[in-house]
Design a protein around this motif. Structure first.
Motif, PDB file in Angstrom:
ATOM      1  N   LEU A  75       0.823  -1.213   0.000  1.00  0.00           N
ATOM      2  CA  LEU A  75       0.000   0.000   0.000  1.00  0.00           C
ATOM      3  C   LEU A  75       0.855   1.261   0.000  1.00  0.00           C
ATOM      4  O   LEU A  75       0.482   2.268  -0.607  1.00  0.00           O
ATOM      5  N   ILE A 110      -6.213   4.417   0.945  1.00  0.00           N
ATOM      6  CA  ILE A 110      -4.948   3.841   1.414  1.00  0.00           C
ATOM      7  C   ILE A 110      -4.472   4.549   2.680  1.00  0.00           C
ATOM      8  O   ILE A 110      -4.000   3.904   3.628  1.00  0.00           O
ATOM      9  N   THR A 123      -8.134  -3.905   1.129  1.00  0.00           N
ATOM     10  CA  THR A 123      -7.635  -2.781   0.341  1.00  0.00           C
ATOM     11  C   THR A 123      -6.670  -3.265  -0.727  1.00  0.00           C
ATOM     12  O   THR A 123      -6.692  -2.786  -1.869  1.00  0.00           O
TER      13      THR A 123
END
Length: 244
Positions: A75, A110, A123
């Motif tokens: 991420l 994020i 995610t």
């Protein structure tokens, strides 16, 4: 350490962009930016695929669980890229409001996941679904720029892009959203972000469907024109043969 890691990734993507600009001095800015986008797409799809399908945990059963170091790193890499591309789009003004909204929601999603320390598993799955069509999108653009889009390669790229988008981002994305909304672990703000991203995917899907219909009609019209031309040519050859 997370802000420092994000800054390092952002500087890394900016540096890669200038490296491409140096190596492709004859190309314009968008060409080199899309090379960065393609690089990010390939890297992050491979990384998030490994996270979702091999390293685990499974996003459909572990939504809202604590972030792992590998999920966090993926991420962070993606956040650095989205910050770079969002800034580039603002400066150069090549993208419309829908794409800017996609980048904004990606950045906020994020940031929220990293800040809360949970929900990185779903995610990462969303990033994987969002970016899996990206290499095809960039390939389509490069084919257009090099004059090779009106060929079999262009048709194959478009077909794969439409199928992947419909199956992964809309189909599998719908299952992922249902899992997210029905799970008690994710926070309400995470669920709202997932719903917003899926809604935006449907906005893109409508535009893609319009494009597919338009291209299909154009292809069919050209095919009929070629058929008429061949028939006329055969008739002309037949008449000339009789006269001889």
């Amino acid at each position: 350490m997370l802000p420092l890691e994000v800054c390092c990734c952002l500087l890394g993507w900016i540096s890669l962009y200038f490296v491409f600009c140096y190596l492709n001095g004859q190309r314009d800015q968008e060409w080199n930016c899309r090379l960065v986008t393609l690089t990010h797409g390939v890297i992050i799809v491979c990384l998030t695929a490994y996270i979702c399908f091999i390293d685990g945990p499974w996003p459909l059963t572990h939504a809202g669980t604590e972030n792992t170091p590998l999920q966090t790193q993926a991420l962070v890499i993606s956040l650095g890229y989205f910050l770079f591309d969002f800034g580039w789009c603002i400066c150069v003004r090549t993208e419309g409001p829908i794409m800017l909204a996609h980048h904004t929601m990606s950045i906020l999603g994020i940031l929220l996941t990293l800040g809360l320390g949970v929900s990185a598993v779903e995610t990462c799955a969303v990033v994987f679904g969002s970016e899996i069509t990206n290499p095809l999108l960039q390939a389509r653009w490069f084919l257009r720029q090099t004059g090779r889009y009106d060929s079999l390669w262009g048709d194959v790229v478009d077909l794969l892009f439409i199928l992947l988008f419909a199956v992964v981002r809309v189909g599998v994305g719908g299952v992922m959203l249902y899992t997210e909304l029905t799970s008690p672990r994710p926070s309400i703000i995470i669920k709202g972000g997932g719903l917003a991203m899926y809604t935006l995917a449907w906005v893109f899907m409508v535009d893609i469907a319009k494009f597919a219909c338009k291209k299909s009609r154009t292809k069919y019209k050209r095919w009929r024109e070629r058929c008429h031309e061949r028939c006329a040519l055969r008739k002309a050859n037949g008449h000339s043969g009789k006269s001889e």
